[in-house]
Design a protein around this motif. Sequence first.
Motif, mmCIF file in Angstrom:
data_model
loop_
_atom_site.group_PDB
_atom_site.id
_atom_site.type_symbol
_atom_site.label_atom_id
_atom_site.label_comp_id
_atom_site.label_asym_id
_atom_site.label_seq_id
_atom_site.Cartn_x
_atom_site.Cartn_y
_atom_site.Cartn_z
ATOM 1 N N UNK A 113 -65.596 -22.955 -25.362
ATOM 2 C CA UNK A 113 -64.349 -22.840 -24.807
ATOM 3 C C UNK A 113 -63.651 -21.387 -24.921
ATOM 4 N N UNK A 114 -64.682 -20.553 -25.420
ATOM 5 C CA UNK A 114 -64.629 -18.910 -25.375
ATOM 6 C C UNK A 114 -65.859 -18.283 -24.976
ATOM 7 N N UNK A 115 -65.989 -18.483 -23.509
ATOM 8 C CA UNK A 115 -67.333 -17.691 -23.285
ATOM 9 C C UNK A 115 -66.990 -16.280 -23.114
ATOM 10 N N UNK A 116 -67.271 -15.749 -24.142
ATOM 11 C CA UNK A 116 -67.386 -14.326 -24.345
ATOM 12 C C UNK A 116 -68.829 -13.670 -24.415
ATOM 13 N N UNK A 117 -69.710 -14.505 -23.988
ATOM 14 C CA UNK A 117 -71.366 -13.954 -24.343
ATOM 15 C C UNK A 117 -71.713 -14.313 -25.382
ATOM 16 N N UNK A 118 -72.685 -13.994 -25.946
ATOM 17 C CA UNK A 118 -73.430 -14.524 -26.943
ATOM 18 C C UNK A 118 -73.311 -13.641 -28.234
ATOM 19 N N UNK A 119 -74.037 -12.529 -28.132
ATOM 20 C CA UNK A 119 -74.189 -11.709 -29.376
ATOM 21 C C UNK A 119 -72.766 -10.895 -29.504
ATOM 22 N N UNK A 120 -72.363 -10.700 -28.246
ATOM 23 C CA UNK A 120 -70.939 -9.985 -28.401
ATOM 24 C C UNK A 120 -69.865 -10.794 -28.898
ATOM 25 N N UNK A 121 -69.995 -11.895 -28.722
ATOM 26 C CA UNK A 121 -68.987 -12.940 -29.234
ATOM 27 C C UNK A 121 -69.262 -13.039 -30.778
ATOM 28 N N UNK A 122 -70.475 -13.063 -31.225
ATOM 29 C CA UNK A 122 -70.431 -12.879 -32.499
ATOM 30 C C UNK A 122 -69.758 -11.732 -33.244
ATOM 31 N N UNK A 123 -69.908 -10.656 -32.582
ATOM 32 C CA UNK A 123 -69.481 -9.453 -33.169
ATOM 33 C C UNK A 123 -67.929 -9.690 -33.174
ATOM 34 N N UNK A 124 -67.214 -10.099 -31.971
ATOM 35 C CA UNK A 124 -66.058 -10.218 -31.852
ATOM 36 C C UNK A 124 -65.259 -11.214 -32.832
ATOM 37 N N UNK A 125 -65.789 -12.266 -33.185
ATOM 38 C CA UNK A 125 -65.530 -13.212 -34.198
ATOM 39 C C UNK A 125 -65.524 -12.768 -35.678
ATOM 40 N N UNK A 126 -66.556 -11.786 -36.026
ATOM 41 C CA UNK A 126 -66.610 -11.265 -37.273
ATOM 42 C C UNK A 126 -65.619 -10.084 -37.399
ATOM 43 N N UNK A 127 -65.301 -9.584 -36.695
ATOM 44 C CA UNK A 127 -64.627 -8.202 -36.952
ATOM 45 C C UNK A 127 -63.058 -8.439 -37.193
ATOM 46 N N UNK A 128 -62.573 -9.316 -36.748
ATOM 47 C CA UNK A 128 -61.104 -9.542 -37.467
ATOM 48 C C UNK A 128 -61.116 -9.713 -39.014
ATOM 49 N N UNK A 129 -62.459 -10.181 -39.398
ATOM 50 C CA UNK A 129 -62.555 -10.565 -40.868
ATOM 51 C C UNK A 129 -62.933 -9.254 -41.640
ATOM 52 N N UNK A 130 -63.976 -8.548 -41.026
ATOM 53 C CA UNK A 130 -64.776 -7.590 -41.809
ATOM 54 C C UNK A 130 -65.384 -6.749 -40.767
ATOM 55 N N UNK A 131 -65.516 -5.330 -41.293
ATOM 56 C CA UNK A 131 -65.821 -4.149 -40.522
ATOM 57 C C UNK A 131 -67.268 -4.105 -40.392
ATOM 58 N N UNK A 132 -67.627 -3.795 -39.218
ATOM 59 C CA UNK A 132 -69.141 -3.713 -39.073
ATOM 60 C C UNK A 132 -69.545 -2.205 -38.963
ATOM 61 N N UNK A 133 -70.772 -1.700 -39.136
ATOM 62 C CA UNK A 133 -71.257 -0.552 -38.821
ATOM 63 C C UNK A 133 -71.581 -0.806 -37.267
ATOM 64 N N UNK A 134 -71.746 0.544 -36.642
ATOM 65 C CA UNK A 134 -72.102 0.526 -35.205
ATOM 66 C C UNK A 134 -73.753 -0.154 -35.142
ATOM 67 N N UNK A 135 -74.398 0.164 -35.960
ATOM 68 C CA UNK A 135 -75.830 -0.354 -36.254
ATOM 69 C C UNK A 135 -75.721 -1.871 -36.183
#
Length: 196
Positions: free
Chosen positions: A123-145
């Motif tokens: 129900x949130x078709x935002x891609x695959x890997x990019x969606x995981x990044x999108x779901x993590x970053x409201x909680x935790x900061x990720x480095x660029x790598x």
Amino acid sequence: MTNQERFNEIFQDKIKRPGSEELLAFLNGPHSDFFTAPASTRFHGNYEGGLVEHSLHVYECLTDYLARERVKQIYDMHYSEDTIATVALLHDICKINCYTVGKRNRKINGSWQEVPFYQFNDEMPYGHGEKSVYMITPFMKLSREEAFAIRYHMGFSNDDPKNNVGYAFEHFPLAFALSTADMEATYFLDEVRSYE
């Protein structure tokens, strides 16, 4: 120890950045099926709990890959336990709340029987890997790598332009390592189950 307990233990032991406790609470909470969801509908981890099991397999494979002397000495890959756990355990959280169980008829031993099967309904078709990044970053900061590693963990098997994948692997070696670990877990460790 259940896979959920093992996941929680590794997560709490290795991931110490701000927001990690809130993300873990979400994964264990009522608005997430992370610990019961399959990893796919018909392929690797296509059963209840397959997603968390796959995530643990990827963590094991990535940890082993990065521990190799060649990887450390020649490829100069050195990452913290926090980074390794973050990208491996969370690379597929995009699959949370995307699977439903349906029924279909299948001929088994000469007679038709109703069998369950998983259906994918994102129900949130935002891609695959990019969606995981999108779901993590409201909680935790990720480095660029870390973000690139999660984004490109599907490697050349995704629909991304091949030069983008190659660029990510060349400039962010963790992306290559995570993709390698993901393939190893998918093809050698994760089960594929049949309902027959």
